[in-house]
Motif scaffolding. Structure first.
Motif, mmCIF file in Angstrom:
data_model
loop_
_atom_site.group_PDB
_atom_site.id
_atom_site.type_symbol
_atom_site.label_atom_id
_atom_site.label_comp_id
_atom_site.label_asym_id
_atom_site.label_seq_id
_atom_site.Cartn_x
_atom_site.Cartn_y
_atom_site.Cartn_z
ATOM 1 N N GLY A 1 56.784 52.459 38.030
ATOM 2 C CA GLY A 1 56.977 51.035 38.292
ATOM 3 C C GLY A 1 55.783 50.203 37.895
ATOM 4 N N ASP A 2 55.531 49.172 38.686
ATOM 5 C CA ASP A 2 54.537 48.138 38.421
ATOM 6 C C ASP A 2 53.121 48.665 38.653
ATOM 7 O OD1 ASP A 2 52.972 45.873 38.286
ATOM 8 O OD2 ASP A 2 54.000 44.808 39.914
ATOM 9 N N PRO A 3 52.259 48.693 37.637
ATOM 10 C CA PRO A 3 50.907 49.246 37.822
ATOM 11 C C PRO A 3 50.059 48.485 38.828
ATOM 12 C CG PRO A 3 51.132 48.206 35.655
ATOM 13 C CD PRO A 3 52.506 48.296 36.228
ATOM 14 N N ALA A 4 50.368 47.214 39.094
ATOM 15 C CA ALA A 4 49.540 46.439 40.019
ATOM 16 C C ALA A 4 49.545 47.021 41.420
ATOM 17 C CB ALA A 4 50.009 44.982 40.041
ATOM 18 N N VAL A 5 50.612 47.710 41.791
ATOM 19 C CA VAL A 5 50.711 48.207 43.159
ATOM 20 C C VAL A 5 49.640 49.256 43.459
ATOM 21 C CG1 VAL A 5 52.331 50.101 42.742
ATOM 22 C CG2 VAL A 5 52.413 48.869 44.918
ATOM 23 N N ASP A 6 49.161 49.965 42.452
ATOM 24 C CA ASP A 6 48.146 50.991 42.677
ATOM 25 C C ASP A 6 46.777 50.408 43.023
ATOM 26 O OD1 ASP A 6 49.403 53.452 42.584
ATOM 27 O OD2 ASP A 6 49.018 53.803 40.455
ATOM 28 N N ALA A 7 46.583 49.103 42.855
ATOM 29 C CA ALA A 7 45.280 48.492 43.113
ATOM 30 C C ALA A 7 45.196 47.797 44.470
ATOM 31 C CB ALA A 7 44.942 47.495 42.003
ATOM 32 N N VAL A 8 46.240 47.875 45.280
ATOM 33 C CA VAL A 8 46.264 47.123 46.543
ATOM 34 C C VAL A 8 45.117 47.531 47.464
ATOM 35 C CG1 VAL A 8 47.566 46.788 48.681
ATOM 36 C CG2 VAL A 8 48.710 46.562 46.474
ATOM 37 N N ASP A 9 44.925 48.827 47.676
ATOM 38 C CA ASP A 9 43.852 49.259 48.577
ATOM 39 C C ASP A 9 42.481 48.841 48.069
ATOM 40 O OD1 ASP A 9 44.483 51.566 50.919
ATOM 41 O OD2 ASP A 9 46.118 51.150 49.528
ATOM 42 N N PHE A 10 42.302 48.846 46.764
ATOM 43 C CA PHE A 10 41.020 48.427 46.205
ATOM 44 C C PHE A 10 40.776 46.947 46.460
ATOM 45 C CE2 PHE A 10 41.463 51.935 42.753
ATOM 46 C CZ PHE A 10 41.156 52.899 43.701
ATOM 47 N N ALA A 11 41.811 46.122 46.332
ATOM 48 C CA ALA A 11 41.659 44.687 46.582
ATOM 49 C C ALA A 11 41.317 44.429 48.041
ATOM 50 C CB ALA A 11 42.929 43.941 46.188
ATOM 51 N N TYR A 12 41.961 45.144 48.947
ATOM 52 C CA TYR A 12 41.707 44.947 50.377
ATOM 53 C C TYR A 12 40.342 45.476 50.815
ATOM 54 C CZ TYR A 12 46.051 42.945 52.179
ATOM 55 O OH TYR A 12 47.082 42.084 52.481
ATOM 56 N N ALA A 13 39.655 46.223 49.954
ATOM 57 C CA ALA A 13 38.313 46.684 50.302
ATOM 58 C C ALA A 13 37.324 45.529 50.360
ATOM 59 C CB ALA A 13 37.834 47.727 49.293
ATOM 60 N N SER A 14 37.639 44.425 49.711
ATOM 61 C CA SER A 14 36.777 43.250 49.747
ATOM 62 C C SER A 14 37.046 42.459 51.026
ATOM 63 C CB SER A 14 37.038 42.362 48.529
ATOM 64 O OG SER A 14 36.301 41.162 48.636
ATOM 65 N N PRO A 15 36.002 42.031 51.749
ATOM 66 C CA PRO A 15 36.226 41.211 52.950
ATOM 67 C C PRO A 15 36.985 39.927 52.645
ATOM 68 C CG PRO A 15 33.967 42.004 52.878
ATOM 69 C CD PRO A 15 34.575 42.319 51.548
ATOM 70 N N ASP A 16 36.821 39.411 51.445
ATOM 71 C CA ASP A 16 37.559 38.234 50.992
ATOM 72 C C ASP A 16 38.659 38.725 50.054
ATOM 73 O OD1 ASP A 16 38.527 35.990 49.630
ATOM 74 O OD2 ASP A 16 36.604 34.969 49.683
ATOM 75 N N LEU A 17 39.896 38.704 50.543
ATOM 76 C CA LEU A 17 40.990 39.255 49.749
ATOM 77 C C LEU A 17 41.154 38.536 48.423
ATOM 78 C CD1 LEU A 17 43.343 41.224 49.440
ATOM 79 C CD2 LEU A 17 44.780 39.600 50.709
ATOM 80 N N ARG A 18 40.962 37.239 48.414
ATOM 81 C CA ARG A 18 41.085 36.502 47.154
ATOM 82 C C ARG A 18 40.064 36.997 46.140
ATOM 83 N NH1 ARG A 18 40.798 30.512 49.507
ATOM 84 N NH2 ARG A 18 39.150 31.611 50.651
ATOM 85 N N ASP A 19 38.862 37.283 46.634
ATOM 86 C CA ASP A 19 37.834 37.830 45.752
ATOM 87 C C ASP A 19 38.235 39.215 45.255
ATOM 88 O OD1 ASP A 19 35.007 38.005 44.628
ATOM 89 O OD2 ASP A 19 34.984 39.696 46.034
ATOM 90 N N GLY A 20 38.796 40.031 46.153
ATOM 91 C CA GLY A 20 39.219 41.371 45.751
ATOM 92 C C GLY A 20 40.302 41.333 44.690
ATOM 93 N N ILE A 21 41.268 40.429 44.856
ATOM 94 C CA ILE A 21 42.328 40.291 43.860
ATOM 95 C C ILE A 21 41.752 39.832 42.528
ATOM 96 C CG2 ILE A 21 44.383 38.958 43.253
ATOM 97 C CD1 ILE A 21 45.021 38.962 46.307
ATOM 98 N N GLU A 22 40.831 38.888 42.582
ATOM 99 C CA GLU A 22 40.211 38.387 41.354
ATOM 100 C C GLU A 22 39.459 39.503 40.634
ATOM 101 O OE1 GLU A 22 39.053 35.955 38.298
ATOM 102 O OE2 GLU A 22 40.537 35.553 39.867
ATOM 103 N N ARG A 23 38.739 40.323 41.388
ATOM 104 C CA ARG A 23 37.969 41.414 40.793
ATOM 105 C C ARG A 23 38.882 42.380 40.043
ATOM 106 N NH1 ARG A 23 35.066 44.108 45.612
ATOM 107 N NH2 ARG A 23 34.301 45.520 44.001
ATOM 108 N N TRP A 24 40.021 42.735 40.667
ATOM 109 C CA TRP A 24 40.887 43.757 40.082
ATOM 110 C C TRP A 24 41.892 43.192 39.093
ATOM 111 C CZ3 TRP A 24 39.497 48.569 40.061
ATOM 112 C CH2 TRP A 24 38.521 48.961 40.984
ATOM 113 N N SER A 25 41.912 41.849 38.968
ATOM 114 C CA SER A 25 42.803 41.248 37.973
ATOM 115 C C SER A 25 42.313 41.499 36.547
ATOM 116 C CB SER A 25 42.949 39.743 38.220
ATOM 117 O OG SER A 25 41.715 39.080 38.038
ATOM 118 N N SER A 26 41.109 42.047 36.423
ATOM 119 C CA SER A 26 40.647 42.453 35.093
ATOM 120 C C SER A 26 41.261 43.786 34.667
ATOM 121 C CB SER A 26 39.113 42.569 35.075
ATOM 122 O OG SER A 26 38.675 43.585 35.969
#
Length: 263
Positions: free
Chosen positions: A209-234
């Motif tokens: 399926g959608d590769p983005a789903v595998d990065a969810v835990d990595f995004a939530y590792a950031s205290p600021d979720l928006r920052d975590g999403i931005e980091r992994w959007s690369s």
């Protein structure tokens, strides 16, 4: 203190139901037979979710024996490991006996879990994500099946009304995106340090399926979720990662972005 045997029994019954007790009764003989057949000496148990996992020695080389009461799990994991075999970013399978629910995997040294780092997406973790997301071979379940399973876990772990999030996640899983083979359970505990080789993923629950789903835990590792999403959007699609983080918020009740909603 809880004994390792009691912990294993509790974990397996919670995951597979009371019918697994007969498998647990035969587990010592199963492990002994596999050690005999594959030339292993059991060293100590390791943590595990759907399997009994042992660090073993084979002619002086560390290896890991995994046995599960559900052979289909071993079949799918074995198939996925073979598909990823050209990449050093996934643990290698050495032997397999799916009928006995058994896999023999290489040991990773030092084998310590990966850790998040401030700043841009960690290049080692990003390399793991990119390496695992390959065109999917035939025979793996769709992401929608995995979504239904994890929301079943969520309802048992955090009782409450998760119906809306489940429905949204199911819709996301059905979206038309270029499908890839997914790890399905990618988090820091399932990415280990293998020394000079770098970071290596273990213990997949493969689906497609959608590769983005595998990065969810990595995004939530950031205290600021928006920052975590931005980091992994690369590495993955940022908009889709944000959507997946939203529907899986129930798994992260203590994260500031989630706790603040109910404070």
């Amino acid at each position: 203190m809880t004994s390792p045997v009691t912990s294993l029994q509790t974990r397996m019954v919670r995951r597979f139901g009371p019918g697994v007790r007969s498998w647990l009764d035969g587990l010592p003989a199963l492990v002994a037979g596999l050690c005999r057949d594959w030339g292993l000496e059991a060293v100590r148990p390791l943590s595990g979710g759907t399997s009994h996992t042992l660090l073993c020695d084979r002619a002086g080389v560390p290896v890991v024996l995994k046995v599960t009461p559900e052979p289909l799990l071993a079949v799918r994991e074995h198939a996925a490991l073979r598909a990823w075999e050209p990449s050093p970013r996934m643990v290698r399978v050495l032997r397999a006996d799916p009928a006995r629910g058994a896999l023999l995997l290489e040991g990773l040294v030092p084998g310590t879990p990966a850790q998040d780092r401030p700043g841009p997406a960690d290049p080692g973790l990003a390399g793991v994500l990119r390496a695992l997301h390959i065109p999917p071979p035939e025979g793996f379940p769709p992401l929608s099946e995995r979504v239904d399973f994890v929301f079943g876990l969520l309802r048992r772990r955090y009782p409450g009304d998760h119906d809306a999030a489940h429905a949204t996640a199911a819709a996301l899983a059905r979206d038309r995106v270029t499908p890839t083979l997914l790890h399905g359970d990618l988090h820091f505990g399932n990415v280990l340090d293998a020394g000079e080789r770098g970071l290596v993923a273990i213990d997949p629950r493969p689906c497609v399926g959608d590769p983005a789903v595998d990065a969810v835990d990595f995004a939530y590792a950031s205290p600021d979720l928006r920052d975590g999403i931005e980091r992994w959007s690369s590495v993955v699609d940022g908009d889709r990662l944000a959507a997946w983080c939203g529907v899986f918020a129930g798994f992260f009740p203590d994260h500031p972005s989630v706790a603040g909603r109910t404070a």
